[in-house]
Design an enzyme around this catalytic site. Structure first.
Site, PDB file in Angstrom:
ATOM      1  N   GLY A 274      -4.017   2.204   5.202  1.00 47.11           N
ATOM      2  CA  GLY A 274      -3.106   2.644   4.285  1.00 47.11           C
ATOM      3  C   GLY A 274      -1.978   1.540   3.841  1.00 47.11           C
TER       4      GLY A 274
ATOM      5  CB  SER B 275      -8.406  -9.956   4.740  1.00 49.23           C
ATOM      6  OG  SER B 275      -9.381  -9.048   5.003  1.00 49.23           O
TER       7      SER B 275
ATOM      8  CB  SER C  78      -3.611  -2.731   7.200  1.00 47.55           C
ATOM      9  OG  SER C  78      -2.761  -2.410   6.482  1.00 47.55           O
TER      10      SER C  78
END
Length: 474
Positions: free
Chosen positions: A312, A65, A310
């Site tokens: 993991g 993000s 993301s």
């Protein structure tokens, strides 16, 4: 910053990373700091436990993000050119944009998309499409799948959907696919020379993958999914970069929109506009929002920040304009956010001398809990809130729309989509902290763990906000 101060920063990050990764089963970590003209990057551990590849200073990783600030920068570039107006309805440029609530999309302005005030209820909407028409497909799917949480501009709720619509808007007004636009108008002028937007590009160089703790051994195991679908590109599913790349982007926003190479990426006015408060919920768990940037107040010091999950892994980018500092990092398990928070607070308090006040003090006494009990919903999530032993107890249930979205979200979450009930203790009316955490836990980035309730009518709260995301009373 003198060399000695830079050496101290580097040594401290190296020490913190080694200790945290060893105790927390984080395979690898990479971080960088730019301050007062000097820069350092520190890498530790392993980028991929399946291959044993080391985490290097130039290892790439999914931005997650953090991409939202890049997408917002792209929107403001088009505003600078006169191709977009922030106060024009999105449907003026994108007539096909609609939600399941008739007329709801018509009220959403361009600025609502990038200030997380749009109300689009699509936070877990994961259509699985690839290629150049992925964003078009996403927007078309909203009309039959996703509604509205609130009137535009009325509330603040972290919005993946808003950023994805903004990405499609960019494609329409520029005539250029989002990934090509990102490469041409952000990567190139900023100097993000090692950034890309696909697994096919990432495999050509050193790139980290995410990991999740094994439920039985707690050892880190590789994710089964490298990235989310292309439909989430503008929200963060596909862009990949390095610490040096993100430092260059952060420095561009420090310098009024001029990149380290001297190229103007964004006007000074638009750069400043992104940093100004556009909406404030007046509660410590939801920091004031600029455009793209979240404005974390640490006392009198504002930290412009965005973190990025993301599959993991987790990245972070922080810009501290009044101290000429950029901090960015990536760790390849979700728990690395704790280390990022530790380093950020050390940089602020010890390196910069910023006084970090305590956000949460003792638990509140005699807080009436009845306005908050009930069921709250957002896209594919149900949260049942009850009163137990003078605390609130929350039970969150994932209710997938279809098998494809369930598969994507389950892989993104590392296989676990249900959580045990969580108890919350009252801090004051409308604000609650997860039970068992010391108050100082919430002074930094982890203030997002607090939960707030808003808009009480007829003795009942209409909205619950957790992690910056709203759910509406059912």
């Amino acid at each position: 910053m003198n060399d000695n101060a830079l050496h101290t920063v580097e040594a401290r990050i190296r020490q913190q990373a080694a200790a945290f990764c060893e105790s927390g089963n984080v395979p690898g970590f990479v971080a960088g700091v730019h301050h007062a003209g000097e820069q350092t990057v520190v890498a530790h551990g392993t980028a991929n436990v399946a291959t044993g590849a080391p985490m290097r200073e130039d290892t790439g990783f999914l931005l997650g993000s953090v991409t939202k600030v890049l997408t917002t920068t792209l929107v403001l570039r088009q505003v600078d050119r006169g191709l977009l107006d922030l106060d024009t309805p999105v449907v003026t440029y994108l007539p096909e944009f609609a939600l399941t609530v008739p007329g709801a999309a018509d009220k959403i302005l361009v600025r609502h998309l990038i200030s997380h005030t749009n109300g689009i209820d699509a936070d877990l909407f994961f259509p699985h499409d690839k290629g150049r028409d992925a964003l078009k497909s996403y927007v078309n799917g909203l009309a039959s799948s996703c509604g509205s949480l609130f009137e535009p501009g009325e509330q603040l709720s972290y919005s993946n959907g808003g950023m994805i619509v903004a990405g499609r808007l960019l494609e329409v007004v520029t005539g250029t696919p989002f990934h090509d636009l990102l490469a041409r108008e952000i990567y190139a002028p900023v100097g993000m020379k090692d950034s890309s937007t696909s697994a096919e590009q990432a495999i050509l160089r050193s790139t980290a993958i995410g990991h999740f703790p094994d439920p039985e051994t707690m050892a880190a195991k590789p994710t089964g999914m490298f990235m989310l679908p292309d439909t989430w590109g503008p929200a963060g599913s596909t862009p990949i970069g390095t610490i040096a790349d993100l430092l260059a982007f952060g420095r561009t926003h420090l310098a009024g929109g001029v990149s380290p190479s001297g190229t103007r990426v964004l006007s000074a006015a638009s750069t400043a506009l992104m940093q100004q408060v556009s909406h404030d919920m007046q509660t410590p768990n939801v920091p004031p929002m600029g455009l793209g940037w979240v404005r974390y107040p640490f006392g009198d010091t504002a930290v412009l920040a965005m973190s990025g999950a993301s599959p993991g892994g987790v990245s972070i980018l922080c810009v501290v304009p009044e101290h000429d500092l950029v901090f960015t990092a990536y760790g390849n398990t979700p728990g690395a956010i704790m280390l990022q928070d530790q380093i950020l607070q050390w940089l602020l308090s010890e390196h910069l001398g910023v006084q970090i006040p305590t956000l949460v003090t003792a638990a509140g006494q005699d807080v009436d809990l009845t306005p908050y009990a009930g069921t709250y919903r957002s896209d594919q999530l149900r949260i049942d809130v009850s009163i137990v032993d003078g605390q609130l107890e929350e039970r969150t249930t994932y209710e997938p729309a279809d098998a494809s979205q369930e598969r994507i979200f389950t892989e993104f979450a590392g296989g676990t989509t249900s959580a045990p009930p969580q108890r919350y203790v009252p801090i004051r009316p409308g604000l609650f902290a997860p039970a068992g955490y010391p108050p100082e836990s919430f002074d930094g980035y982890l203030r997002l763990l607090l939960v707030s309730y808003h808009d009480i009518r007829d003795g009942q709260a209409r909205f619950r906000n957790g992690g910056g995301r709203l759910a509406r009373r059912a």
